[in-house]
Write a protein that holds these residues in place. Structure first.
Motif, PDB file in Angstrom:
ATOM      1  N   VAL A  94       0.868  -1.298  -0.133  1.00 54.60           N
ATOM      2  CA  VAL A  94       0.086   0.053  -0.027  1.00 54.60           C
ATOM      3  C   VAL A  94       0.566   1.364   0.044  1.00 54.60           C
ATOM      4  CG1 VAL A  94      -1.823  -1.171   1.027  1.00 54.60           C
ATOM      5  CG2 VAL A  94      -0.038   0.009   2.541  1.00 54.60           C
ATOM      6  N   ASN A  95       0.276   2.342  -0.255  1.00 55.55           N
ATOM      7  CA  ASN A  95       0.844   3.665  -0.173  1.00 55.55           C
ATOM      8  C   ASN A  95       1.279   3.989   1.112  1.00 55.55           C
ATOM      9  OD1 ASN A  95       0.954   6.856   0.333  1.00 55.55           O
ATOM     10  ND2 ASN A  95       0.269   6.773  -1.791  1.00 55.55           N
ATOM     11  N   PRO A  96       2.220   4.691   1.448  1.00 56.45           N
ATOM     12  CA  PRO A  96       2.894   4.937   2.839  1.00 56.45           C
ATOM     13  C   PRO A  96       2.102   5.508   3.701  1.00 56.45           C
ATOM     14  CG  PRO A  96       4.753   5.276   1.206  1.00 56.45           C
ATOM     15  CD  PRO A  96       3.426   5.034   0.328  1.00 56.45           C
ATOM     16  N   ASP A  97       1.166   6.121   3.056  1.00 60.33           N
ATOM     17  CA  ASP A  97       0.207   7.116   3.936  1.00 60.33           C
ATOM     18  C   ASP A  97      -0.713   6.097   4.983  1.00 60.33           C
ATOM     19  OD1 ASP A  97       1.248   9.359   3.113  1.00 60.33           O
ATOM     20  OD2 ASP A  97      -0.464   9.811   1.513  1.00 60.33           O
ATOM     21  N   PHE A  98      -1.021   4.891   4.326  1.00 61.03           N
ATOM     22  CA  PHE A  98      -2.080   3.897   4.910  1.00 61.03           C
ATOM     23  C   PHE A  98      -1.136   2.803   5.989  1.00 61.03           C
ATOM     24  CE2 PHE A  98      -4.162   5.193   0.999  1.00 61.03           C
ATOM     25  CZ  PHE A  98      -5.431   5.395   1.496  1.00 61.03           C
ATOM     26  N   LYS A  99       0.124   3.235   5.760  1.00 65.25           N
ATOM     27  CA  LYS A  99       0.846   2.068   6.816  1.00 65.25           C
ATOM     28  C   LYS A  99       0.717   2.193   8.112  1.00 65.25           C
ATOM     29  CE  LYS A  99       4.397   0.795   3.409  1.00 65.25           C
ATOM     30  NZ  LYS A  99       6.062   0.862   3.413  1.00 65.25           N
ATOM     31  N   PRO A 100       0.530   3.441   8.783  1.00 58.37           N
ATOM     32  CA  PRO A 100       0.083   3.410  10.126  1.00 58.37           C
ATOM     33  C   PRO A 100      -1.212   2.973  10.531  1.00 58.37           C
ATOM     34  CG  PRO A 100       0.927   5.467   9.284  1.00 58.37           C
ATOM     35  CD  PRO A 100       0.802   4.721   8.298  1.00 58.37           C
ATOM     36  N   TYR A 101      -2.146   2.998   9.768  1.00 57.01           N
ATOM     37  CA  TYR A 101      -3.495   2.271   9.848  1.00 57.01           C
ATOM     38  C   TYR A 101      -3.029   0.574   9.870  1.00 57.01           C
ATOM     39  CZ  TYR A 101      -5.360   6.874   8.659  1.00 57.01           C
ATOM     40  OH  TYR A 101      -5.756   8.329   8.405  1.00 57.01           O
ATOM     41  N   LEU A 102      -2.443   0.228   8.993  1.00 58.02           N
ATOM     42  CA  LEU A 102      -2.091  -1.245   9.116  1.00 58.02           C
ATOM     43  C   LEU A 102      -1.479  -1.643  10.298  1.00 58.02           C
ATOM     44  CD1 LEU A 102      -1.269  -1.966   5.223  1.00 58.02           C
ATOM     45  CD2 LEU A 102      -3.501  -2.420   6.591  1.00 58.02           C
ATOM     46  N   THR A 103      -0.407  -0.675  10.742  1.00 54.55           N
ATOM     47  CA  THR A 103       0.388  -0.998  11.933  1.00 54.55           C
ATOM     48  C   THR A 103      -0.741  -1.126  13.233  1.00 54.55           C
ATOM     49  OG1 THR A 103       2.371  -0.004  11.157  1.00 54.55           O
ATOM     50  CG2 THR A 103       2.156  -0.357  13.653  1.00 54.55           C
ATOM     51  N   LEU A 104      -1.640  -0.109  13.162  1.00 51.74           N
ATOM     52  CA  LEU A 104      -2.548  -0.095  14.427  1.00 51.74           C
ATOM     53  C   LEU A 104      -3.352  -1.451  14.415  1.00 51.74           C
ATOM     54  CD1 LEU A 104      -4.548   1.220  16.363  1.00 51.74           C
ATOM     55  CD2 LEU A 104      -5.760   2.152  14.523  1.00 51.74           C
ATOM     56  N   PHE A 105      -3.937  -1.910  13.209  1.00 51.19           N
ATOM     57  CA  PHE A 105      -4.620  -3.206  13.136  1.00 51.19           C
ATOM     58  C   PHE A 105      -3.705  -4.304  13.480  1.00 51.19           C
ATOM     59  CE2 PHE A 105      -7.921  -0.833  11.208  1.00 51.19           C
ATOM     60  CZ  PHE A 105      -9.153  -1.648  11.935  1.00 51.19           C
ATOM     61  N   GLN A 106      -2.445  -4.247  13.071  1.00 48.34           N
ATOM     62  CA  GLN A 106      -1.492  -5.320  13.807  1.00 48.34           C
ATOM     63  C   GLN A 106      -1.479  -5.355  15.149  1.00 48.34           C
ATOM     64  OE1 GLN A 106       2.155  -3.828  11.607  1.00 48.34           O
ATOM     65  NE2 GLN A 106       2.318  -5.889  10.753  1.00 48.34           N
ATOM     66  N   TYR A 107      -1.550  -4.402  15.933  1.00 47.67           N
ATOM     67  CA  TYR A 107      -1.422  -4.135  17.343  1.00 47.67           C
ATOM     68  C   TYR A 107      -2.972  -4.769  17.910  1.00 47.67           C
ATOM     69  CZ  TYR A 107       2.745  -1.437  18.442  1.00 47.67           C
ATOM     70  OH  TYR A 107       4.025  -1.225  18.440  1.00 47.67           O
ATOM     71  N   LEU A 108      -4.028  -4.466  17.247  1.00 47.32           N
ATOM     72  CA  LEU A 108      -5.232  -4.788  17.538  1.00 47.32           C
ATOM     73  C   LEU A 108      -5.329  -6.357  17.383  1.00 47.32           C
ATOM     74  CD1 LEU A 108      -7.329  -1.858  16.414  1.00 47.32           C
ATOM     75  CD2 LEU A 108      -6.633  -2.287  18.407  1.00 47.32           C
ATOM     76  N   GLY A 109      -4.813  -6.651  16.251  1.00 51.96           N
ATOM     77  CA  GLY A 109      -4.877  -8.148  15.915  1.00 51.96           C
ATOM     78  C   GLY A 109      -3.954  -8.980  17.114  1.00 51.96           C
ATOM     79  N   LEU A 110      -2.728  -8.262  17.408  1.00 51.65           N
ATOM     80  CA  LEU A 110      -2.080  -8.931  18.547  1.00 51.65           C
ATOM     81  C   LEU A 110      -3.027  -8.982  20.002  1.00 51.65           C
ATOM     82  CD1 LEU A 110       0.796  -9.860  19.794  1.00 51.65           C
ATOM     83  CD2 LEU A 110       1.317  -7.700  20.125  1.00 51.65           C
ATOM     84  N   ALA A 111      -3.736  -8.195  20.269  1.00 52.30           N
ATOM     85  CA  ALA A 111      -4.645  -8.077  21.335  1.00 52.30           C
ATOM     86  C   ALA A 111      -5.503  -9.272  21.198  1.00 52.30           C
ATOM     87  CB  ALA A 111      -5.337  -6.861  21.609  1.00 52.30           C
ATOM     88  N   ALA A 112      -6.202  -9.593  19.984  1.00 57.14           N
ATOM     89  CA  ALA A 112      -7.055 -10.523  19.704  1.00 57.14           C
ATOM     90  C   ALA A 112      -6.511 -11.844  19.918  1.00 57.14           C
ATOM     91  CB  ALA A 112      -7.633 -10.275  18.608  1.00 57.14           C
ATOM     92  N   LEU A 113      -5.020 -11.924  19.355  1.00 55.62           N
ATOM     93  CA  LEU A 113      -4.345 -13.016  19.415  1.00 55.62           C
ATOM     94  C   LEU A 113      -3.897 -13.533  20.979  1.00 55.62           C
ATOM     95  CD1 LEU A 113      -2.858 -15.600  18.113  1.00 55.62           C
ATOM     96  CD2 LEU A 113      -0.724 -13.718  18.097  1.00 55.62           C
TER      97      LEU A 113
END
Length: 470
Positions: free
Chosen positions: A355-374
């Motif tokens: 994705v475009n670098p502008d959207f990478k922070p949002y994906l990083t956020l969902f990585q953290y949220l996915g980690l919490a769910a894991l």
């Protein structure tokens, strides 16, 4: 945290004002205090409309470019605003033509679908019958209402039965009254073959226009970005002039603005070299101080969520680092499945490369949220909807999984902790804004709630409090 701001007043001789504004714009740190409404200024409203028009064109071109793999964007060209707006107007004309072609396509599809029911026939033959003194009339009616006697009375010919509707035509001498209880549909003006031919031509036109739009998007995207930037600069300059007070017979220009405190020394040094006069001012209650947030890498990911609601007031606390851990935890509790949490992490990790670098922070956020769910899902023994407690391979560790009863208790405890935490934040906020005496009551609530929680909660854990503490 909210970046600390400093307020300044600037006083400049009118002949030096343009050069002064250019200096401020180059510094890029001053936010002009808006003392006059821009709603009453026609020039500013026109600039806002132009900026919106250009922004719409930019978003459309960006969408087209994202659909084309490996698209090469042309460099920005230097154009006047009038030339740039002509480019936008050309795009709007092509978009309008695209809408018209799509509407024509939908109409043709409808006509073709209807004519498929009637089948192929020649309108030229119908016109020949008309010249010979015969009328051909088209009818449709529910199949249950079709009368066979119409064939004898009006030379009715059955054409088709489709979805419980009967389609037929009558051939009568011109002027013969036809008394048939059926609908006379409006027929397309061309036969089926000509309709298909028109559709092919239309699809070619749509394809050509789509290619033209893609070429336009790749060729003009960066130019439109530069145009938007220029219009924004023009708006900022005009807005600054609107917010400027004029004194001493319009000879003295007075402007107020806000500067990040950390950038204030550099600004003072730069303006001092050029001989401009400025005066630091106290920020007063009611001032619309611009809000700039600064957080660590983790909390910064949650700033878009803060902005979805509203930025805090300058006199308040930045809630982002305060709610970020709770948001992550509650997402994990709501999601509650380790398998899907792992899937979210893997998908976001893959997409971050694309994705475009502008959207990478949002994906990083969902990585953290996915980690919490894991983590939560692993603790509760839920993986892709499978209860790990019931899996024989995990029989030795099934006692370590959190049961539903324990999870309910944990949720209540977390809720209580959040209440106490929120009350504590409110107390410190009151202390910072109005002084310590106004914060006594909020701090008292924190003490009372905490004391009650310990007094009733600890005995449940077989921990007895000393009598003096009680």
């Amino acid at each position: 945290m909210i970046v600390k701001m400093s307020k300044y007043a600037f006083m400049v001789y009118h002949r030096e004002y343009d050069a002064f504004l250019t200096t401020l714009r180059e510094l890029g740190v001053v936010h002009v205090k808006e003392t006059n409404s821009i709603l009453d200024n026609a020039e500013l409203q026109a600039l806002l409309a132009e900026r919106k028009q250009v922004d719409t064109a930019i978003r459309y071109c960006k969408s087209l470019n994202s659909q084309t793999k490996g698209v090469a964007l042309a460099p920005a060209r230097e154009l006047t605003k009038a030339e740039g707006l002509k480019l936008v107007g050309k795009l709007e004309e092509m978009q309008e033509k695209q809408v018209q072609l799509q509407a024509a396509k939908a109409s043709l599809e409808k006509d073709i679908a209807y004519m498929d029911i009637w089948g192929e026939f020649s309108y030229a033959n119908i016109r020949r019958l008309k010249k010979a003194g015969f009328d051909v009339t088209f009818f449709s009616c529910p199949t249950s209402k079709y009368e066979p006697k119409w064939g004898e009375e009006y030379n009715a010919f059955l054409v088709n039965n489709f979805q419980s509707v009967t389609y037929f035509v009558t051939v009568t001498k011109t002027g013969t009254p036809i008394d048939i209880d059926a609908e006379r549909p409006k027929m397309p003006d061309r036969g089926l073959a000509k309709l298909h031919l028109a559709m092919e031509q239309l699809l070619d036109n749509i394809k050509a226009l789509n290619n033209q739009l893609k070429e336009y998007a790749a060729g003009q995207y960066n130019t439109l970005l530069e145009l938007e930037k220029n219009i924004q600069n023009e708006f900022n300059l005009s807005n600054t002039l609107v917010q400027t007070d004029r004194e001493a017979g319009d000879k003295l220009m007075i402007l107020e603005g806000f500067v990040p405190t950390e950038d204030a020394p550099a600004m003072e040094e730069s303006l001092g070299k050029d001989g401009y006069y400025f005066q630091p001012l106290e920020i007063e209650e009611g001032d619309k101080v611009p809000i700039k947030l600064r957080n660590n890498k983790f909390s910064k990911l949650y700033e878009p969520i803060t902005k979805m609601f509203s930025l805090p007031n300058y006199a308040e606390f930045d809630p982002t680092p305060l709610f970020a851990p709770f948001f992550m935890l509650f997402f994990g509790l709501c999601f509650g499945d380790g398998g899907y949490g792992l899937l979210v992490i893997l998908v976001c990790t893959f997409l971050k490369r694309k994705v475009n670098p502008d959207f990478k922070p949002y994906l990083t956020l969902f990585q953290y949220l996915g980690l919490a769910a894991l983590i939560v899902g692993s603790c509760t023994g839920s993986f892709f909807g499978i209860s790990l407690v019931d899996v024989p391979a995990f029989s030795k560790v099934k006692d370590y999984f959190v049961s539903s009863d324990n999870l309910m208790t944990f949720s209540i405890v977390i809720g209580l902790v959040q209440i106490i935490f929120g009350k504590t934040v409110a107390a410190f906020k009151m202390k910072a804004q109005k002084g310590i005496k106004h914060s006594i009551a909020p701090f008292a609530w924190v003490f009372v709630i905490t004391s009650l929680a310990l007094a009733f909660g600890l005995p449940m854990l077989n921990l007895q409090l000393p009598e003096i503490v009680k």
